[in-house]
Design a protein around this motif. Structure first.
Motif, short mmCIF file in Angstrom:
data_model
loop_
_atom_site.label_atom_id
_atom_site.label_comp_id
_atom_site.label_asym_id
_atom_site.label_seq_id
_atom_site.Cartn_x
_atom_site.Cartn_y
_atom_site.Cartn_z
N PHE A 14 33.86 32.10 39.43
CA PHE A 14 35.11 32.85 39.57
C PHE A 14 35.97 32.69 38.32
N LYS A 15 36.00 31.50 37.77
CA LYS A 15 36.76 31.25 36.54
C LYS A 15 36.17 32.07 35.39
N ARG A 16 34.84 32.08 35.28
CA ARG A 16 34.18 32.88 34.23
C ARG A 16 34.43 34.37 34.44
N PHE A 17 34.43 34.80 35.70
CA PHE A 17 34.70 36.20 36.02
C PHE A 17 36.09 36.59 35.50
N LYS A 18 37.09 35.80 35.82
CA LYS A 18 38.45 36.11 35.39
C LYS A 18 38.57 36.13 33.88
N HIS A 19 37.93 35.17 33.22
CA HIS A 19 37.97 35.13 31.76
C HIS A 19 37.35 36.40 31.18
N ARG A 20 36.18 36.78 31.67
CA ARG A 20 35.48 37.96 31.16
C ARG A 20 36.24 39.24 31.49
N LEU A 21 36.83 39.32 32.66
CA LEU A 21 37.61 40.50 33.04
C LEU A 21 38.73 40.75 32.04
N GLY A 22 39.31 39.68 31.53
CA GLY A 22 40.40 39.81 30.56
C GLY A 22 39.95 40.31 29.20
N THR A 23 38.66 40.23 28.92
CA THR A 23 38.15 40.64 27.61
C THR A 23 37.19 41.83 27.69
N GLN A 24 36.90 42.29 28.88
CA GLN A 24 35.93 43.37 29.09
C GLN A 24 36.46 44.69 28.51
N PRO A 25 35.64 45.40 27.72
CA PRO A 25 36.07 46.73 27.27
C PRO A 25 36.26 47.66 28.47
N LEU A 26 37.31 48.46 28.41
CA LEU A 26 37.68 49.32 29.53
C LEU A 26 37.56 50.79 29.16
N ARG A 27 37.46 51.62 30.18
CA ARG A 27 37.50 53.07 29.98
C ARG A 27 38.83 53.46 29.36
N LYS A 28 38.79 54.56 28.64
CA LYS A 28 40.01 55.10 28.04
C LYS A 28 41.02 55.40 29.16
N GLY A 29 42.25 55.05 28.90
CA GLY A 29 43.31 55.31 29.87
C GLY A 29 43.64 54.13 30.77
N PHE A 30 42.84 53.07 30.70
CA PHE A 30 43.09 51.88 31.51
C PHE A 30 43.50 50.73 30.60
N SER A 31 44.34 49.85 31.11
CA SER A 31 44.76 48.68 30.34
C SER A 31 44.34 47.41 31.08
N SER A 32 44.21 46.34 30.32
CA SER A 32 43.78 45.06 30.89
C SER A 32 44.89 44.42 31.72
N ILE A 33 44.48 43.67 32.71
CA ILE A 33 45.41 42.83 33.45
C ILE A 33 45.81 41.71 32.49
N PRO A 34 47.09 41.42 32.32
CA PRO A 34 47.51 40.37 31.38
C PRO A 34 46.83 39.03 31.69
N ARG A 35 46.34 38.37 30.63
CA ARG A 35 45.61 37.11 30.80
C ARG A 35 46.43 36.05 31.51
N GLY A 36 47.71 35.98 31.22
CA GLY A 36 48.57 35.00 31.88
C GLY A 36 48.63 35.20 33.38
N THR A 37 48.55 36.44 33.80
CA THR A 37 48.55 36.77 35.22
C THR A 37 47.20 36.47 35.85
N LEU A 38 46.14 36.82 35.14
CA LEU A 38 44.77 36.67 35.67
C LEU A 38 44.45 35.26 36.11
N HIS A 39 44.78 34.29 35.29
CA HIS A 39 44.32 32.93 35.54
C HIS A 39 44.95 32.27 36.75
N SER A 40 46.09 32.78 37.21
CA SER A 40 46.73 32.17 38.37
C SER A 40 46.36 32.84 39.69
N LEU A 41 45.56 33.91 39.64
CA LEU A 41 45.25 34.67 40.85
C LEU A 41 44.09 34.07 41.65
N ASP A 42 44.23 34.10 42.97
CA ASP A 42 43.10 33.74 43.82
C ASP A 42 42.28 35.00 44.07
#
Length: 92
Positions: free
Chosen positions: A20-48
């Motif tokens: 789950f920790k690796r998933f969140k880390h990778r989600l923050g760096t995963q290339p996204l489709r045009k028109g979408f933005s990443s979830i802020p890393r500071g927010t990601l790490h505290s989420l269950d």
């Protein structure tokens, strides 16, 4: 009826803490489709798992959220879980 949100949550619940920790880390760096933005890393790490599912659906909607979740699962080596998610997504 199965919902995309439920499919994403089930996939995340099948991950152990390290995965789950690796998933969140990778989600923050995963290339996204045009028109979408990443979830802020500071927010990601505290989420269950439940809160992360809500964020994924808020940021990427259900269809792209399921696709992105599967991409990230594959990227961290969770191929079986990615396939399971894609099969469940076909029922949505």
């Amino acid at each position: 009826m199965v919902r995309g949100r439920d499919v994403i949550l089930e996939a995340l619940e099948n991950l152990n803490e390290d995965e789950f920790k690796r998933f969140k880390h990778r989600l923050g760096t995963q290339p996204l489709r045009k028109g979408f933005s990443s979830i802020p890393r500071g927010t990601l790490h505290s989420l269950d798992r439940l809160d992360l599912t809500d964020k994924i659906v808020c940021y990427y909607l259900e269809d792209y959220g399921m696709e992105l979740t599967a991409e990230v699962l594959r990227a961290i080596g969770m191929l079986e879980e990615a396939v399971r998610l894609q099969q469940a997504a076909g029922q949505v």
